[in-house]
Scaffold this motif. Structure first.
Motif, short mmCIF file in Angstrom:
data_model
loop_
_atom_site.label_atom_id
_atom_site.label_comp_id
_atom_site.label_asym_id
_atom_site.label_seq_id
_atom_site.Cartn_x
_atom_site.Cartn_y
_atom_site.Cartn_z
N LEU A 24 0.83 -1.21 0.00
CA LEU A 24 0.00 0.00 0.00
C LEU A 24 0.86 1.25 0.00
CD1 LEU A 24 -2.55 -1.06 2.76
CD2 LEU A 24 -2.92 -1.09 0.30
N ASP A 25 0.46 2.22 -0.80
CA ASP A 25 1.09 3.53 -0.78
C ASP A 25 0.20 4.43 0.08
OD1 ASP A 25 2.56 5.79 -1.27
OD2 ASP A 25 1.72 6.14 -3.26
N GLY A 26 0.78 5.05 1.09
CA GLY A 26 0.01 5.83 2.06
C GLY A 26 -0.79 6.97 1.44
N VAL A 27 -0.21 7.69 0.50
CA VAL A 27 -0.91 8.83 -0.11
C VAL A 27 -2.12 8.35 -0.90
CG1 VAL A 27 -0.68 10.72 -1.76
CG2 VAL A 27 1.18 10.22 -0.18
N ILE A 28 -1.94 7.27 -1.64
CA ILE A 28 -3.05 6.75 -2.44
C ILE A 28 -4.17 6.25 -1.53
CG2 ILE A 28 -3.72 4.91 -4.03
CD1 ILE A 28 -0.98 5.23 -5.34
N VAL A 29 -3.81 5.58 -0.46
CA VAL A 29 -4.81 5.08 0.48
C VAL A 29 -5.59 6.24 1.09
CG1 VAL A 29 -5.12 3.94 2.72
CG2 VAL A 29 -3.63 2.93 0.99
N LEU A 30 -4.89 7.30 1.51
CA LEU A 30 -5.57 8.46 2.09
C LEU A 30 -6.49 9.13 1.08
CD1 LEU A 30 -2.75 10.03 4.27
CD2 LEU A 30 -4.80 8.84 5.05
N MET A 31 -6.03 9.26 -0.15
CA MET A 31 -6.86 9.88 -1.19
C MET A 31 -8.10 9.03 -1.47
SD MET A 31 -5.54 12.74 -1.98
CE MET A 31 -6.25 13.18 -3.53
N LEU A 32 -7.93 7.71 -1.53
CA LEU A 32 -9.07 6.83 -1.76
C LEU A 32 -10.07 6.89 -0.60
CD1 LEU A 32 -7.39 3.69 -3.35
CD2 LEU A 32 -8.93 5.33 -4.45
N MET A 33 -9.55 6.96 0.62
CA MET A 33 -10.46 7.06 1.78
C MET A 33 -11.21 8.38 1.76
SD MET A 33 -8.43 5.16 4.81
CE MET A 33 -9.74 5.48 5.95
N MET A 34 -10.52 9.46 1.42
CA MET A 34 -11.18 10.75 1.35
C MET A 34 -12.25 10.75 0.25
SD MET A 34 -9.54 14.54 0.78
CE MET A 34 -9.05 14.20 -0.89
N PHE A 35 -11.88 10.25 -0.92
CA PHE A 35 -12.84 10.17 -2.01
C PHE A 35 -14.01 9.28 -1.64
CE2 PHE A 35 -14.41 7.84 -5.72
CZ PHE A 35 -14.93 8.91 -6.45
N GLY A 36 -13.73 8.15 -1.03
CA GLY A 36 -14.79 7.22 -0.65
C GLY A 36 -15.77 7.82 0.34
N THR A 37 -15.26 8.58 1.30
CA THR A 37 -16.12 9.21 2.29
C THR A 37 -17.03 10.25 1.64
OG1 THR A 37 -14.45 8.87 4.00
CG2 THR A 37 -16.14 10.53 4.45
N VAL A 38 -16.45 11.10 0.82
CA VAL A 38 -17.25 12.13 0.14
C VAL A 38 -18.25 11.48 -0.81
CG1 VAL A 38 -17.12 14.05 -1.50
CG2 VAL A 38 -15.50 13.91 0.38
N ALA A 39 -17.80 10.46 -1.54
CA ALA A 39 -18.68 9.77 -2.48
C ALA A 39 -19.84 9.10 -1.76
CB ALA A 39 -17.89 8.76 -3.30
N TYR A 40 -19.58 8.51 -0.60
CA TYR A 40 -20.64 7.84 0.16
C TYR A 40 -21.74 8.84 0.55
CZ TYR A 40 -23.14 5.29 3.72
OH TYR A 40 -24.14 4.69 4.46
N VAL A 41 -21.33 9.96 1.12
CA VAL A 41 -22.31 10.96 1.55
C VAL A 41 -23.07 11.50 0.34
CG1 VAL A 41 -22.60 13.23 2.64
CG2 VAL A 41 -21.02 11.57 3.63
N TRP A 42 -22.37 11.78 -0.73
CA TRP A 42 -22.98 12.33 -1.94
C TRP A 42 -23.98 11.35 -2.55
CZ3 TRP A 42 -20.81 11.99 -7.36
CH2 TRP A 42 -21.42 12.90 -8.22
N ILE A 43 -23.61 10.08 -2.67
CA ILE A 43 -24.50 9.07 -3.26
C ILE A 43 -25.72 8.85 -2.37
CG2 ILE A 43 -24.69 6.62 -3.82
CD1 ILE A 43 -21.77 6.85 -4.85
N ARG A 44 -25.51 8.79 -1.06
CA ARG A 44 -26.66 8.62 -0.15
C ARG A 44 -27.63 9.80 -0.27
NH1 ARG A 44 -28.71 4.84 3.01
NH2 ARG A 44 -28.81 6.26 4.74
N TYR A 45 -27.09 11.01 -0.40
CA TYR A 45 -27.93 12.19 -0.54
C TYR A 45 -28.72 12.14 -1.84
CZ TYR A 45 -29.37 17.07 -0.81
OH TYR A 45 -30.11 18.22 -0.93
#
Length: 155
Positions: free
Chosen positions: A49-70
């Motif tokens: 795992l590359d730390g920066v990629i993991v953090l970016m994916l987690m950030m994107f995933g969190t925003v995407a989750y809230v956006w899709i649920r909305y």
């Protein structure tokens, strides 16, 4: 309104505000589960795992989750109750997406003509096309879900 530092992210409507808080809480719990899973994966070195990629994916995933649920909640267009209002709003969705597409393409074309661009014009136009398509699809899905939900509440 609640005294919270995220109030600028929350809508004024109380129902929408409370629902959005639930979505943020769900996203935080899913993020915690993902962090625990990543700790286990990194501990046993199952996947490099590359730390920066993991953090970016987690950030994107969190925003995407809230956006899709909305979007799927059907609460964005609360005033759309009739077929006539639905058709009018559907036309507005098309107009908004088309306007976004034209303005974005115009700005990219002007920047390409008068400024140095690192990417080709075609790539810039593809990004604007994808953005307009994403805007249209999300607004259309949200409008349709809102209309269906509002019709169910009336019946």
């Amino acid at each position: 309104m609640e005294k919270t530092w995220i109030r600028f992210l929350l809508p004024e409507d109380e129902y929408k505000r409370r629902t959005m808080l639930v979505y943020f809480a769900e996203a935080a719990i899913l993020q915690l589960i993902a962090v625990i899973a990543l700790i286990v994966i990194s501990r046993f070195e199952l996947i490099p795992l590359d730390g920066v990629i993991v953090l970016m994916l987690m950030m994107f995933g969190t925003v995407a989750y809230v956006w899709i649920r909305y979007i799927l909640s059907g609460m964005e267009f609360a005033e759309i109750m009739t077929e006539k209002a639905y058709r009018r709003e559907r036309k507005l969705v098309v107009v908004k997406s088309s306007t976004y597409f034209l303005v974005f393409n115009g700005m990219i074309s002007l920047y390409y003509l008068f400024g140095p661009m690192e990417v080709s014009l075609v790539e810039g136009l593809m990004v604007s096309s994808l953005g307009a398509l994403l805007l249209f699809v999300t607004n259309f899905i949200s409008l349709r879900r809102s209309y269906q939900k509002n019709r169910e509440l009336i019946d």
